[in-house]
Enzyme design. Structure first.
Site, mmCIF file in Angstrom:
data_model
loop_
_atom_site.group_PDB
_atom_site.id
_atom_site.type_symbol
_atom_site.label_atom_id
_atom_site.label_comp_id
_atom_site.label_asym_id
_atom_site.label_seq_id
_atom_site.Cartn_x
_atom_site.Cartn_y
_atom_site.Cartn_z
ATOM 1 N N GLU A 160 78.176 -62.619 49.607
ATOM 2 C CA GLU A 160 77.692 -61.871 48.432
ATOM 3 C C GLU A 160 78.645 -60.789 47.915
ATOM 4 O O GLU A 160 78.248 -59.643 47.740
ATOM 5 C CB GLU A 160 76.324 -61.259 48.750
ATOM 6 C CG GLU A 160 75.313 -62.298 49.189
ATOM 7 C CD GLU A 160 73.961 -61.703 49.599
ATOM 8 O OE1 GLU A 160 73.808 -60.476 49.567
ATOM 9 O OE2 GLU A 160 73.074 -62.492 49.938
ATOM 10 N N GLU A 265 71.080 -71.867 52.177
ATOM 11 C CA GLU A 265 69.837 -71.134 52.472
ATOM 12 C C GLU A 265 68.758 -71.604 51.514
ATOM 13 O O GLU A 265 68.243 -70.836 50.701
ATOM 14 C CB GLU A 265 70.065 -69.616 52.305
ATOM 15 C CG GLU A 265 71.175 -69.077 53.180
ATOM 16 C CD GLU A 265 71.404 -67.567 53.031
ATOM 17 O OE1 GLU A 265 70.540 -66.864 52.486
ATOM 18 O OE2 GLU A 265 72.458 -67.107 53.486
HETATM 19 C C1 XIL Z 1 67.257 -62.440 55.337
HETATM 20 C C2 XIL Z 1 66.414 -62.811 56.562
HETATM 21 O O1 XIL Z 1 65.808 -64.054 56.324
HETATM 22 C C3 XIL Z 1 65.369 -61.740 56.789
HETATM 23 O O2 XIL Z 1 64.664 -61.984 58.010
HETATM 24 C C4 XIL Z 1 66.017 -60.354 56.845
HETATM 25 O O3 XIL Z 1 65.022 -59.369 56.948
HETATM 26 C C5 XIL Z 1 66.856 -60.108 55.597
HETATM 27 O O4 XIL Z 1 67.811 -61.146 55.462
HETATM 28 N N1 XIL Z 1 70.782 -63.870 51.925
HETATM 29 C C6 XIL Z 1 71.330 -63.988 53.169
HETATM 30 C C7 XIL Z 1 70.452 -63.959 54.361
HETATM 31 O O5 XIL Z 1 72.543 -64.253 53.274
HETATM 32 O O6 XIL Z 1 71.091 -63.394 55.485
HETATM 33 C C8 XIL Z 1 69.155 -63.234 54.099
HETATM 34 O O7 XIL Z 1 68.322 -63.372 55.242
HETATM 35 C C9 XIL Z 1 68.499 -63.762 52.851
HETATM 36 C C10 XIL Z 1 69.395 -63.584 51.644
#
Ligand code: XIL
Length: 375
Positions: A160, A265
């Protein structure tokens, strides 16, 4: 005679019922469905990593051939205080993955979020210099990547770093080091494990601005001789955004840089985005809450159908471009595990994943299998 016919009918119905029940999504492993096309991955939480959620683990072992840790390999978890690394959960994750022969992803080395505060300040609380921050980055990346050398196959090196308009996020890494922090992160990771695949990962990747920003950043890195092997599109999507055609444009643009594309994701929220609601009438509070958390008693058929169409559309797209994609990873095993139940609003009930709260595959999982195996 009648008795024999009845027995035969009985046998036939048993055969039919058995073959029907065998042909459910529970027993068509997704990893077989996508074999030869791309890895199918899932994010694991610590209950799963430590084997406490046995039902979830059955799903993981049956359907997935790649894993990523949802939280325990972020810098805040791995190095909460300078020089004091905590590898317990991460070691267990890597061990679990190795035992089950999974393509293992490390998430994530350099990210402005879930990073400990000490990273950016000195003992007096003042911002550190460029040199100090580079040294800390180097130490963190080298320590972590070397520990799992050969076992973690791919790293989300930088997460990011680009904003929706294509400019650099003004994170501490950027404001203290400058855009070079990205190149350095990749170089440190490569030096620590020359075989590992190295990825840039981000959300909202179908936006035009972000697409262009990421492509030019990757091309510039390539020109500098930096090894970036993959681009991860996070895939936190909704029922009506983004447009599949925009997602596709980005997949093609990213693939055009020569990098592997991966959906890292994936989850599809069915809940309304609260940020579209405005106003501050406290009497509207109950209505407001109900409006943004509408499915506490289950998902209406019409919404379930929309979710199904959306998943099918995305998987059709992934299959169409399977030669450009190396992995599709969903962000959690069951709906109950999803971070979307607590983000961007705490305590809602979302239904974004492939398996429901009873650990059952949703009907569209089988449909995904069918479109994949269709010639
Ligand atoms: C999220 C997790 O799923 C949560 O449990 C945590 O509280 C916050 O992070 N982008 C990413 C991930 O790259 O690491 C994030 O994961 C969601 C958004």
């Amino acid at each position: 005679m009648r008795k024999i016919v009845l027995i035969l009918l009985g046998c036939l119905s048993t055969v039919l019922i058995t073959s029907y029940t065998n042909y459910t999504s529970e027993t068509i492993p997704l990893k077989d469905v996508f074999k030869g096309k791309f890895h199918i991955g899932v994010a694991l939480n610590t209950r799963q990593i430590w084997g406490r959620d046995t039902n979830a683990l059955k799903i993981v072992k049956t359907h997935f051939n790649s894993v990523v840790a949802e939280n325990c390999m972020k810098s805040m978890s791995l190095q909460p205080r300078e020089g004091q690394f905590q590898f317990r959960d991460a070691d267990q994750f890597v061990e679990f993955a190795a035992q089950n022969n999974m393509f293992t992803i490390g998430h994530t080395l350099i990210w402005h979020s879930q990073a400990p505060r000490w990273f950016f300040v000195d003992e007096h609380g003042n911002e550190v210099s460029r040199e100090v921050l580079i040294e800390r980055m180097k130490n963190h990346i080298t320590t972590v990547v070397s520990r799992y050398k050969g076992r973690i196959k791919g790293w989300d090196v930088v997460n990011e770093a680009i904003l929706d308009d294509g400019s650099f996020r003004k994170s501490k890494f950027y404001t203290i080091i400058g855009e070079d922090f990205i190149r350095l992160a990749f170089e440190f990771a490569h030096a620590a494990d020359p075989q590992a695949e190295l990825y840039y990962n981000d959300f909202s990747m179908s936006l035009e601005g972000k697409r262009n920003g990421v492509v030019s950043m990757i091309n510039k890195l390539k020109k500098q001789g930096v090894r970036v092997t993959g681009i991860g599109m996070q895939g936190h999507v909704g029922l009506d955004y983004p447009k599949i055609s925009d997602f596709e444009k980005s997949m093609l643009a990213f693939s055009g840089t020569g990098a592997k594309v991966m959906i890292t994701e994936l989850d599809v929220t069915v809940l309304p985005n609260p940020r579209r609601n405005t106003g501050a009438d406290i009497n509207q509070n109950y209505e407001y809450k109900k409006a943004i958390n509408p499915y506490i008693d289950g998902l209406p058929d019409a919404v379930e159908a929309k979710l199904q169409d959306r998943y099918l559309d995305f998987f059709r797209l992934f299959l169409k471009h399977h030669d450009k994609i190396s992995r599709v990873t969903v962000w959690g095993v069951t709906d109950g595990d999803s971070w979307l139940n607590n983000w961007p609003v705490f305590g809602r009930k979302d239904y974004p994943l492939l398996f429901d709260r009873q650990y059952k595959a949703k009907p569209f999982v089988e449909m995904i299998s069918r479109i994949s195996t269709k010639k």
